[in-house]
Design a protein around this motif. Structure first.
Motif, PDB file in Angstrom:
ATOM      1  N   LEU A  33      40.374  41.051  28.290  1.00  0.00           N
ATOM      2  CA  LEU A  33      38.955  41.307  28.087  1.00  0.00           C
ATOM      3  C   LEU A  33      38.602  42.524  28.931  1.00  0.00           C
ATOM      4  O   LEU A  33      38.705  42.498  30.154  1.00  0.00           O
ATOM      5  CB  LEU A  33      38.152  40.078  28.537  1.00  0.00           C
ATOM      6  CG  LEU A  33      36.655  40.057  28.305  1.00  0.00           C
ATOM      7  CD1 LEU A  33      36.347  40.243  26.833  1.00  0.00           C
ATOM      8  CD2 LEU A  33      36.072  38.737  28.784  1.00  0.00           C
ATOM      9  N   GLY A  70      36.026  45.916  29.969  1.00  0.00           N
ATOM     10  CA  GLY A  70      34.635  46.336  30.010  1.00  0.00           C
ATOM     11  C   GLY A  70      34.262  46.778  31.393  1.00  0.00           C
ATOM     12  O   GLY A  70      34.926  46.423  32.363  1.00  0.00           O
ATOM     13  N   LYS A 123      31.371  40.734  30.685  1.00  0.00           N
ATOM     14  CA  LYS A 123      32.638  39.994  30.691  1.00  0.00           C
ATOM     15  C   LYS A 123      32.489  38.669  31.421  1.00  0.00           C
ATOM     16  O   LYS A 123      32.871  37.612  30.920  1.00  0.00           O
ATOM     17  CB  LYS A 123      33.732  40.792  31.430  1.00  0.00           C
ATOM     18  CG  LYS A 123      34.160  42.043  30.734  1.00  0.00           C
ATOM     19  CD  LYS A 123      35.041  42.851  31.666  1.00  0.00           C
ATOM     20  CE  LYS A 123      34.323  43.106  32.944  1.00  0.00           C
ATOM     21  NZ  LYS A 123      34.755  44.183  33.777  1.00  0.00           N
ATOM     22  N   SER A 124      31.929  38.741  32.650  1.00  0.00           N
ATOM     23  CA  SER A 124      31.878  37.490  33.409  1.00  0.00           C
ATOM     24  C   SER A 124      30.838  36.557  32.823  1.00  0.00           C
ATOM     25  O   SER A 124      30.995  35.342  32.895  1.00  0.00           O
ATOM     26  CB  SER A 124      31.646  37.756  34.889  1.00  0.00           C
ATOM     27  OG  SER A 124      30.554  38.587  35.047  1.00  0.00           O
ATOM     28  N   ASP A 174      40.503  36.366  36.311  1.00  0.00           N
ATOM     29  CA  ASP A 174      39.505  37.406  36.559  1.00  0.00           C
ATOM     30  C   ASP A 174      40.118  38.476  37.461  1.00  0.00           C
ATOM     31  O   ASP A 174      40.285  38.247  38.654  1.00  0.00           O
ATOM     32  CB  ASP A 174      38.267  36.784  37.206  1.00  0.00           C
ATOM     33  CG  ASP A 174      37.127  37.774  37.323  1.00  0.00           C
ATOM     34  OD1 ASP A 174      37.298  38.937  36.903  1.00  0.00           O
ATOM     35  OD2 ASP A 174      36.057  37.387  37.839  1.00  0.00           O
ATOM     36  N   ILE A 227      40.615  39.169  32.448  1.00  0.00           N
ATOM     37  CA  ILE A 227      39.662  40.257  32.639  1.00  0.00           C
ATOM     38  C   ILE A 227      40.382  41.324  33.439  1.00  0.00           C
ATOM     39  O   ILE A 227      40.995  41.023  34.465  1.00  0.00           O
ATOM     40  CB  ILE A 227      38.428  39.767  33.415  1.00  0.00           C
ATOM     41  CG1 ILE A 227      37.703  38.707  32.604  1.00  0.00           C
ATOM     42  CG2 ILE A 227      37.515  40.930  33.745  1.00  0.00           C
ATOM     43  CD1 ILE A 227      36.491  38.131  33.293  1.00  0.00           C
TER      44      ILE A 227
END
Lengths: 509, 308
Positions: A41, A43, A49-50, A170, A202
Motif C-alpha cells: 500500500l 502513498g 493509508k493508515s 506498517d 505500507i
C-alpha cells in the motif's frame, strides 16, 4: 497456544469511506488482497493509508463501505473483532514491552492467560512453536536488549503466535539495516508463498515493493489513484500515482569539492558516556571540509545520538577535542555565532523549537538579540522579529496560518522548513544535521535535501547523520559507518556499496 | 539490668532490634509504593495515608478493643485513599505528583481532625512473637521480640518478587507500567490497572500506619510518622522497584534509624542527636551515589512521570 491450522485469509474492502467532520480522509476506496499474496500500500503522509488500515483493523468505524474476508461480508466493530477473525497488525513503532522478556511478551499478549503462569510448560510450548517459525530468536532476553531487527521479528512472531493469518505491516523496515530488511521481508514473503499468510505492507521504499510485493495499491489524498501488478509497473509510474502532477524540487548537481578545501570540523579522540552510562562512544578522528557532505550511517542506538549531543553541547565529553576552523568548540551561543555553526537536530519540534512559542519567535532564536549590524541590543523589537520571519517564511515556503501561531501547530514538514530557514540564513560554515527527513512526505523530503545540497555547494561543511541509507547515498561525498559507539568504516561515495555499508552497520566486521 | 553490661555489643544488637522494629512501616509503605510505581504512577500521598492509617487503626482499636479490627480499618482507609488518588489521576492534565502532595496534606490533616479525642486513651497492641527465649540476655530477648507484621511484610516481599514474574496480574502490572500503548494494544485499560495498583498500595501504607500506632511507638500522636511515608517512596527508587530490594533497604533504614537510640543507651551523650539524623543523611547519600547526570535510571518503569 494458538492453532496455526488456519490458512491465509483474503481481505477485500468495498467503497470504504471515512469522514472526520468535513474532512474526508478516505473516499470510496476498494482494494482486494487475495489469500496468500503480498500486497503493498503506497502513498504519501496523509494519503489515507493508515486510515484505511485502521478501518480494516477495527480502530475506526468507516462512514461507508464493507469488508469482505474470504469473500464473505464481516462486521469489524473493534480491534478485538479483527483479532478474532485472524487479522493482525505490526506497527511502525514497537508495541512490545521493553522491560519484559520475549517469552513474557508473547504469553501476556495471549487472549487467555492463566492466573499463575507455569513457566516450565510455557517454555516447552514456546520452544515447540519456535521450531515451526522461520526466524530464530532469543526469548529469555529483555526486549529492550534486542536489536531493532530482532524486535521487528518478534513483533511478527507475536502475531503468528496469536494465530493471525492476515498481517498488516506498517513500514516494517524503517528501523532495520538493509540486510535485516531483506531477511525479514524475505522470510515473510516465503510464508505468503507457502500460503500460510497474507500480507498488506505500507511502504515508502520502491525497491522493497519491487523485490517482495505481488501487487500494489496507491492512495493519494484519500482516493485510490492506482493499482496493479508490481511486475508491470516501473518506479516512475508508481511515483506518478503517489504524488500526481505536483512539482518536485530537483537536487542541485554536486559541485566538485575544491582541491585544498579548508578543513572546518575536526573531531579528535572524542570520548563520552552513552545514555546508559555503561558504554562509551569513541570517535577516533573525523574531519569535514568546506563544500562537502560527510554522512554518518548506523542503526539507531549505536551512539550517533550521543555523538550529536556532544557536538550540540547537550552532553559532556570525557576526553578529546572538537575544533571548528582550528579553534576549540564547546557549543556555546557565542562560539556558534562567531564560527558560524548551525544545527538541525532530529525531531526538530522537540530539539530545536520551543513548541508553544510563535513561529516568528522560533525563527528568531539565532538573531533576536542582535541588530542589523550584528551587535547585541538590549531591547528586543518585535517588529524586527516579525519582518525577519515574514521574509524567511516566504523564502522557505513555510505554510503557517499566521506568524503568531504556536510552532507546534505546524505540520512536521513545515516545522522542519521553519528550522531550516532559521539555520540556513546568514553565513553557514558548518552545518550539523540529523535525520532531517524523518517522517516527512515526498515533496518536503525532496525540498529539504535540495536545501542541504545548496548549502554544501555554497561552501558549507555538512555533517549528516541519518538512519536512511538512501538519503546518505544521495547526498554524501563520504560516508562513515558508526557501530557500537565508534566510526568503523569510511568510504568515498564513488566506491560506496549498500552491501558493505550494511555489513558494517550490523557489526559483522 | 544495665545496657552497659554487654558493653559495646549492645550497639549492633540494639540496631538489629531497632532495624526489625523500625523497618516494618517502611516495608509496607515501600512495597505498596513499589506496586503503584510498577503500574506507572507515583503516589506521594502515602505519607498522609500512613498517618491516617495510624489514626484510624488506633481509634478502631480503642473503640472495639481489637488491634486486628484496627489493622483492617487502616487497610480499608488506605485503600480508599489510594483509589481516590488513582481515580483523580485518570483525568487528562492531572499530575500524579501534585495530587500526591495534596493527598499527603489532606490525609494528615484529616487524621489530626478525627484523631484529637484518641490522643489520651490507650489501645491494645498488635501481638509480637518472642524469638529470643533461648537467651537469657535481656537485650537479645528484646531485639528478637518480633512483631507478626514484620514477618508478614517479609513474606509479602518474597511473594511480590515471585508474583511480578509468575502471575498474570504481575505481568499485566509490568506491561501497564512500562508502556501504556502496548497495554492498550493488548486490550488492557491502563487506568483501571493503575487504579487497582494505587488502591492496593494505599492499603499497604495504611497497614504500615497501623503498625506505628498499635505497636511501635504504640500510641497515636500527631508527629507519629515524621516523614517515614515520604522516605519509603525514595526507598523504592533506591531499591530499583524490586520488592526484595525494598525489604533490604527498609531494614537498612531501620538500622540507621536505631543508631541514635542505641548509642544513647550505651551512654554516648554527645552529639547523639546527629545520629538521629542518620536515616535522612543515608537517604541523601544513597540518592547522590546511585544517580548520575548523564544516564537514566536502570529498571525504571517506562511510564513513570519522573523518569519519562
Amino acid at each position: 497456544m494458538s492453532d496455526r491450522g488456519k490458512k491465509a485469509l483474503g481481505v477485500e474492502t468495498i467503497g470504504m469511506s471515512m469522514r472526520f467532520g468535513a474532512f474526508t480522509a478516505l473516499d470510496d476506496v476498494s482494494i482486494k488482497v487475495p489469500a496468500g499474496s503480498f500486497h503493498a500500500l503506497l502513498g504519501e503522509n496523509g494519503a489515507g493509508k493508515s486510515t484505511l488500515v485502521k478501518c480494516i483493523m477495527g480502530f475506526y468505524h468507516p462512514t461507508a463501505g464493507d469488508i469482505l474476508i474470504d469473500g464473505r461480508e464481516v462486521g469489524i466493530a473493534s480491534p478485538k473483532d479483527a483479532s478474532a477473525l485472524g487479522l493482525g497488525m505490526v506497527y511502525q513503532h514497537f508495541t512490545l514491552v521493553p522491560s519484559l522478556t520475549g517469552a513474557e511478551n508473547l504469553v501476556i499478549s495471549r487472549e487467555k492467560v492463566p492466573r499463575i503462569i507455569d513457566w516450565r510448560n510455557e517454555r516447552a510450548a514456546l520452544a515447540q512453536f519456535m521450531e515451526r517459525m522461520p526466524f530464530k530468536l532469543p526469548l529469555d532476553v529483555k526486549v529492550a536488549e534486542l536489536a531493532a531487527g530482532e524486535k521487528q521479528k518478534l513483533e511478527i512472531i507475536k502475531q503468528l503466535y496469536l494465530g493471525r493469518s492476515f498481517l498488516v505491516l506498517d513500514e516494517p523496515t524503517s528501523v532495520l539495516t538493509p540486510g535485516e530488511a531483506q531477511e525479514v521481508l524475505g522470510l515473510v514473503r516465503g510464508m505468503t508463498k507457502a500460503g500460510d499468510l497474507t500480507v498488506l505492507m505500507i511502504s515508502h521504499k520502491f525497491h522493497e515493493v519491487t523485490a517482495f510485493a505481488d501487487d500494489i495499491t496507491v492512495l493519494r489524498k484519500g482516493r485510490l489513484t492506482g493499482t496493479g501488478k508490481v511486475s508491470e509497473l516501473s518506479h516512475k509510474q508508481m511515483a506518478a500515482m503517489m504524488i500526481g502532477d505536483q512539482p518536485i524540487a530537483a537536487l542541485d548537481s554536486r559541485a566538485p569539492v575544491p582541491v585544498g578545501a579548508r578543513q572546518i570540523l575536526t573531531v579528535k579522540a572524542l570520548k563520552a558516556p552513552d545514555r546508559t552510562g555503561l558504554k562509551t562512544i569513541n570517535i577516533g578522528e573525523l574531519d569535514v571540509k568546506s563544500g562537502e557532505i560527510v554522512g554518518v550511517a548506523g542503526i539507531s542506538g549505536n551512539g550517533q545520538k550521543e555523538f550529536l549531543e556532544v557536538l550540540a553541547g547537550q552532553r559532556t565529553r570525557d576526553a578529546g577535542d572538537v575544533l571548528v576552523k582550528g579553534s576549540p568548540y564547546g557549543a556555546s551561543r557565542a562560539e556558534a555565532r562567531t564560527l558560524n555553526v548551525r544545527f538541525i537536530p532530529e525531531e526538530p519540534l522537540r530539539n530545536a523549537c520551543a513548541p508553544r512559542m510563535t513561529v516568528a519567535e522560533n525563527m528568531a532564536f539565532r538573531t533576536f538579540d542582535l541588530n542589523e549590524a550584528g551587535k547585541p541590543i538590549s531591547w528586543i523589537r518585535m517588529s524586527a522579529i516579525r519582518d525577519y520571519a515574514t521574509r524567511l517564511v516566504e523564502q522557505f515556503k513555510v505554510k503557517t496560518a499566521s506568524l503568531a501561531s504556536p510552532i507546534a501547530s505546524l505540520s512536521g514538514g513545515n516545522v522542519q522548513r521553519a528550522v531550516l530557514a532559521r539555520e540556513l540564513t546568514g553565513e553557514v560554515d558548518l552545518l550539523i544535521v540529523s535525520n532531517p527527513c524523518f517522517g516527512l512526505d515526498f515533496s518536503a523530503v525532496a525540498e529539504i535535501r535540495a536545501r542541504i545540497m545548496k548549502a554544501r555547494n555554497a561552501g558549507a561543511a555538512v555533517l549528516l547523520m541519518s538512519e536512511d541509507l538512501d538519503e546518505l547515498l544521495e547526498l554524501s561525498d563520504r560516508i562513515f559507518v558508526m557501530s557500537d559507539g565508534s566510526l568503523v568504516y569510511e568510504t568515498p561515495i564513488a566506491q560506496a556499496s549498500v552491501q558493505t555499508i550494511g555489513e558494517h552497520m550490523a557489526g559483522h566486521h | 539490668m544495665d545496657a552497659t553490661e554487654i558493653g559495646l555489643w549492645g550497639v549492633p544488637l540494639a540496631m538489629l532490634g531497632g532495624a526489625i522494629r523500625v523497618s516494618t512501616p517502611f516495608i509496607f509503605v515501600s512495597l505498596g509504593e513499589a506496586i503503584t510505581e510498577r503500574s506507572g504512577r507515583i503516589n506521594l500521598g502515602l505519607e498522609g495515608t500512613l498517618v491516617f492509617g495510624a489514626m484510624s487503626a488506633y481509634a478502631v482499636a480503642v473503640m472495639t478493643g481489637s488491634p486486628w479490627l484496627g489493622l483492617l480499618a487502616a487497610a480499608a482507609a488506605g485503600f480508599c485513599f489510594g483509589l481516590f488518588h488513582g481515580w483523580i489521576c485518570k483525568f487528562r492534565g492531572v499530575n500524579d505528583i501534585a495530587i500526591g502532595i495534596a493527598l499527603m496534606l489532606f490525609g494528615s490533616g484529616l487524621a489530626f481532625f478525627f484523631g484529637k479525642p484518641f490522643i489520651q486513651p490507650s489501645a491494645p497492641d498488635l501481638p509480637a512473637i518472642p524469638f529470643g527465649g533461648w537467651s537469657n540476655v535481656p537485650q537479645v530477648q528484646a531485639a528478637l521480640n518480633i512483631n507478626v507484621l514484620f514477618l508478614i511484610g517479609a513474606a509479602l516481599a518474597v511473594f511480590l518478587w515471585w508474583a511480578f514474574r509468575n502471575t498474570r496480574a504481575g505481568l499485566i502490572l509490568r506491561v501497564v507500567g512500562d508502556s501504556s500503548d502496548a497495554a492498550r494494544a493488548m486490550g488492557l485499560n491502563p487506568n483501571t490497572v493503575r487504579l487497582i495498583a494505587t488502591g492496593i498500595g494505599g492499603a499497604l501504607a495504611g497497614i504500615g500506619g497501623a503498625y506505628l500506632s498499635l505497636y511501635y511507638p504504640g500510641s497515636w500522636t500527631e508527629g507519629i510518622s515524621s516523614g517515614q511515608g515520604l522516605m519509603a517512596v525514595a526507598l523504592v527508587i533506591f531499591a530499583r522497584w524490586n520488592p526484595l530490594g525494598c525489604f533490604a533497604a527498609a531494614l537498612l533504614f531501620g538500622g540507621a534509624g536505631a543508631l541514635g537510640p542505641a548509642l544513647q543507651s550505651v551512654g554516648v551523650t554527645q552529639g547523639y542527636y546527629l545520629f538521629y539524623a542518620a536515616p535522612y543523611i543515608l537517604t541523601l547519600v544513597i540518592m547522590i551515589a546511585t544517580s548520575s547526570p548523564s544516564r537514566s535510571l536502570a529498571g525504571a518503569p517506562g511510564e513513570l512521570s519522573i523518569t519519562r
